[in-house]
Design a protein around this motif. Structure first.
Motif, PDB file in Angstrom:
ATOM      1  N   ASN A  22       0.792  -1.219   0.000  1.00 26.08           N
ATOM      2  CA  ASN A  22       0.000   0.000   0.000  1.00 26.08           C
ATOM      3  C   ASN A  22       0.827   1.273   0.000  1.00 26.08           C
ATOM      4  O   ASN A  22       0.267   2.359  -0.035  1.00 26.08           O
ATOM      5  CB  ASN A  22      -0.917   0.014   1.229  1.00 26.08           C
ATOM      6  CG  ASN A  22      -1.954  -1.087   1.158  1.00 26.08           C
ATOM      7  OD1 ASN A  22      -2.528  -1.326   0.115  1.00 26.08           O
ATOM      8  ND2 ASN A  22      -2.161  -1.765   2.272  1.00 26.08           N
ATOM      9  N   MET A  23       2.134   1.151   0.047  1.00 24.64           N
ATOM     10  CA  MET A  23       2.972   2.321   0.173  1.00 24.64           C
ATOM     11  C   MET A  23       3.793   2.549  -1.097  1.00 24.64           C
ATOM     12  O   MET A  23       4.099   1.620  -1.833  1.00 24.64           O
ATOM     13  CB  MET A  23       3.903   2.177   1.379  1.00 24.64           C
ATOM     14  CG  MET A  23       3.168   2.036   2.687  1.00 24.64           C
ATOM     15  SD  MET A  23       2.108   3.474   3.034  1.00 24.64           S
ATOM     16  CE  MET A  23       1.066   2.780   4.316  1.00 24.64           C
ATOM     17  N   PRO A  24       4.187   3.789  -1.352  1.00 24.54           N
ATOM     18  CA  PRO A  24       5.001   4.103  -2.537  1.00 24.54           C
ATOM     19  C   PRO A  24       6.347   3.391  -2.490  1.00 24.54           C
ATOM     20  O   PRO A  24       6.818   2.954  -1.437  1.00 24.54           O
ATOM     21  CB  PRO A  24       5.170   5.624  -2.453  1.00 24.54           C
ATOM     22  CG  PRO A  24       4.052   6.088  -1.578  1.00 24.54           C
ATOM     23  CD  PRO A  24       3.818   4.990  -0.594  1.00 24.54           C
ATOM     24  N   ARG A  49      12.100  12.384   5.031  1.00 21.10           N
ATOM     25  CA  ARG A  49      12.061  13.796   5.406  1.00 21.10           C
ATOM     26  C   ARG A  49      11.760  14.745   4.238  1.00 21.10           C
ATOM     27  O   ARG A  49      10.909  15.644   4.391  1.00 21.10           O
ATOM     28  CB  ARG A  49      13.353  14.200   6.118  1.00 21.10           C
ATOM     29  CG  ARG A  49      13.409  13.699   7.550  1.00 21.10           C
ATOM     30  CD  ARG A  49      14.706  14.042   8.243  1.00 21.10           C
ATOM     31  NE  ARG A  49      15.822  13.322   7.653  1.00 21.10           N
ATOM     32  CZ  ARG A  49      17.029  13.208   8.227  1.00 21.10           C
ATOM     33  NH1 ARG A  49      17.258  13.799   9.387  1.00 21.10           N
ATOM     34  NH2 ARG A  49      17.987  12.531   7.648  1.00 21.10           N
ATOM     35  N   PRO A  50      12.377  14.578   3.072  1.00 18.48           N
ATOM     36  CA  PRO A  50      12.045  15.513   1.979  1.00 18.48           C
ATOM     37  C   PRO A  50      10.609  15.372   1.495  1.00 18.48           C
ATOM     38  O   PRO A  50      10.007  16.348   1.041  1.00 18.48           O
ATOM     39  CB  PRO A  50      13.043  15.149   0.878  1.00 18.48           C
ATOM     40  CG  PRO A  50      13.514  13.771   1.214  1.00 18.48           C
ATOM     41  CD  PRO A  50      13.475  13.677   2.704  1.00 18.48           C
ATOM     42  N   TYR A  51      10.029  14.167   1.608  1.00 15.63           N
ATOM     43  CA  TYR A  51       8.642  13.958   1.196  1.00 15.63           C
ATOM     44  C   TYR A  51       7.681  14.544   2.220  1.00 15.63           C
ATOM     45  O   TYR A  51       6.642  15.103   1.868  1.00 15.63           O
ATOM     46  CB  TYR A  51       8.380  12.461   0.995  1.00 15.63           C
ATOM     47  CG  TYR A  51       9.305  11.844  -0.017  1.00 15.63           C
ATOM     48  CD1 TYR A  51       9.078  12.000  -1.387  1.00 15.63           C
ATOM     49  CD2 TYR A  51      10.419  11.117   0.387  1.00 15.63           C
ATOM     50  CE1 TYR A  51       9.938  11.443  -2.311  1.00 15.63           C
ATOM     51  CE2 TYR A  51      11.287  10.554  -0.536  1.00 15.63           C
ATOM     52  CZ  TYR A  51      11.043  10.725  -1.885  1.00 15.63           C
ATOM     53  OH  TYR A  51      11.903  10.185  -2.808  1.00 15.63           O
ATOM     54  N   GLY A  55       4.670  17.254   1.892  1.00 15.14           N
ATOM     55  CA  GLY A  55       3.345  16.709   2.190  1.00 15.14           C
ATOM     56  C   GLY A  55       3.114  15.412   1.437  1.00 15.14           C
ATOM     57  O   GLY A  55       3.663  15.197   0.361  1.00 15.14           O
ATOM     58  N   ILE A  56       2.307  14.533   2.013  1.00 11.45           N
ATOM     59  CA  ILE A  56       1.969  13.244   1.400  1.00 11.45           C
ATOM     60  C   ILE A  56       0.455  13.158   1.341  1.00 11.45           C
ATOM     61  O   ILE A  56      -0.216  12.824   2.322  1.00 11.45           O
ATOM     62  CB  ILE A  56       2.559  12.065   2.198  1.00 11.45           C
ATOM     63  CG1 ILE A  56       4.083  12.234   2.329  1.00 11.45           C
ATOM     64  CG2 ILE A  56       2.232  10.740   1.516  1.00 11.45           C
ATOM     65  CD1 ILE A  56       4.757  11.157   3.162  1.00 11.45           C
ATOM     66  N   ALA A  57      -0.084  13.482   0.176  1.00 10.27           N
ATOM     67  CA  ALA A  57      -1.532  13.621   0.026  1.00 10.27           C
ATOM     68  C   ALA A  57      -2.271  12.326   0.323  1.00 10.27           C
ATOM     69  O   ALA A  57      -3.330  12.327   0.959  1.00 10.27           O
ATOM     70  CB  ALA A  57      -1.863  14.101  -1.386  1.00 10.27           C
ATOM     71  N   PRO A  62      -0.262  17.044   5.692  1.00  7.34           N
ATOM     72  CA  PRO A  62       0.031  18.346   5.092  1.00  7.34           C
ATOM     73  C   PRO A  62       1.531  18.599   5.079  1.00  7.34           C
ATOM     74  O   PRO A  62       2.291  17.944   5.797  1.00  7.34           O
ATOM     75  CB  PRO A  62      -0.698  19.327   6.022  1.00  7.34           C
ATOM     76  CG  PRO A  62      -0.718  18.626   7.338  1.00  7.34           C
ATOM     77  CD  PRO A  62      -0.870  17.160   7.027  1.00  7.34           C
ATOM     78  N   PRO A  63       2.006  19.532   4.272  1.00  7.50           N
ATOM     79  CA  PRO A  63       3.441  19.840   4.226  1.00  7.50           C
ATOM     80  C   PRO A  63       3.964  20.303   5.582  1.00  7.50           C
ATOM     81  O   PRO A  63       3.279  21.000   6.328  1.00  7.50           O
ATOM     82  CB  PRO A  63       3.535  20.976   3.192  1.00  7.50           C
ATOM     83  CG  PRO A  63       2.291  20.868   2.375  1.00  7.50           C
ATOM     84  CD  PRO A  63       1.237  20.339   3.306  1.00  7.50           C
ATOM     85  N   LEU A  64       5.192  19.905   5.867  1.00  2.00           N
ATOM     86  CA  LEU A  64       5.858  20.393   7.069  1.00  2.00           C
ATOM     87  C   LEU A  64       6.592  21.703   6.820  1.00  2.00           C
ATOM     88  O   LEU A  64       7.081  22.330   7.756  1.00  2.00           O
ATOM     89  CB  LEU A  64       6.849  19.348   7.590  1.00  2.00           C
ATOM     90  CG  LEU A  64       6.256  18.037   8.104  1.00  2.00           C
ATOM     91  CD1 LEU A  64       7.352  17.163   8.681  1.00  2.00           C
ATOM     92  CD2 LEU A  64       5.174  18.291   9.131  1.00  2.00           C
TER      93      LEU A  64
END
Length: 246
Positions: A22-24, A49-51, A55-57, A62-64
């Motif tokens: 289920n994960m990228p 961390r960069p993702y 943010g991970i829709a 939401p974006p950090l």
């Protein structure tokens, strides 16, 4: 405040980023019988961390960068000081570093420590009362720089059966924050009186750790409850086998 938000994001990572199906592809999978599970989880989260910054829709994260906290009632006046933060933004939250992590599938528990090397914050404030034996009153913009704040988290869970499927259920989410160094600048103290405002700002910054320790406990309690709800909502979307495959 920002420390506690990062902790919630990490909790989601630890408990939700372990399923290959289920994960990228950029997620490093950690199986429940991993010989060095804590090390695997730490590496996996650091790789994210960069993702997390963007943010991970698909996980409703939401974006950090920037991390928008919004409005927060910090102190309610019961200790002589009323403090509200509004439109609070934080920069630098995605640069966290996990310094310690213990993971036990047998005890159904995670303990971890992270450090936030450098954060910048801005927003609006309203305060009225006394701190450090000084009268404080004002409202307006504020800015802050913070270094080496440390957060400690204990997560305890159990496994519940729902419609013949096993799900993780959060039993405990305990959070403590240790303040580091930093500086604050509060504009428009005493209705813009520059002399008084400069004196108060200088006094706060000379006693920065004492000042932040006065307000950190209620902030931690409020954010602990907020992120308990967020984490529970995320866990309801994955079965135990999806989160921690064999």
């Amino acid at each position: 405040m920002q420390s506690a938000y990062i902790i919630a994001a990490l909790t989601i990572c630890f408990l939700g980023f372990s399923s290959a199906g289920n994960m990228p592809d950029y997620i490093k999978v950690c199986h429940r019988n991993e010989p060095e599970l804590a090390k695997c989880l730490k590496t996996s989260v650091h790789n994210l961390r960069p993702y997390l910054a963007k943010g991970i829709a698909e996980l409703n994260l939401p974006p950090l960068e920037p991390l928008y906290i919004g409005d927060l009632n910090i102190l309610d006046g019961s200790n002589g000081l009323t403090v509200q933060a509004k439109k609070l933004n934080i920069l630098g939250a995605s640069n966290f570093e996990i310094t310690r992590l213990r993971a036990s599938m047998e005890k159904q528990r995670f303990d971890f420590e992270l450090i936030l090397p450098h954060l910048q914050g801005d927003g609006q404030y309203e305060l009225n009362g006394n701190i450090l034996a000084l009268p404080l009153k004002g409202s307006g913009p504020f800015t802050g720089n913070f270094t080496n704040f440390v957060a400690y988290v204990r997560i305890q869970y159990d496994i519940k059966n729902v419609n013949n499927l096993e799900y993780l259920h959060l039993k405990e989410f305990a959070l403590k924050i240790r303040t580091g160094k930093g500086s604050l600048k509060l504009e428009n103290l005493f209705n813009g009186d520059k002399v008084l405002g400069d004196v108060i700002n200088e006094t706060i910054n000379q006693n920065f750790e004492v000042f932040t320790n006065e307000v950190i406990a209620p902030i931690a309690r409020a954010l602990e409850e907020k992120f308990r709800v967020i984490t529970t909502k995320i866990l309801e979307n994955f079965t135990y086998s999806e989160l921690f495959p064999l």
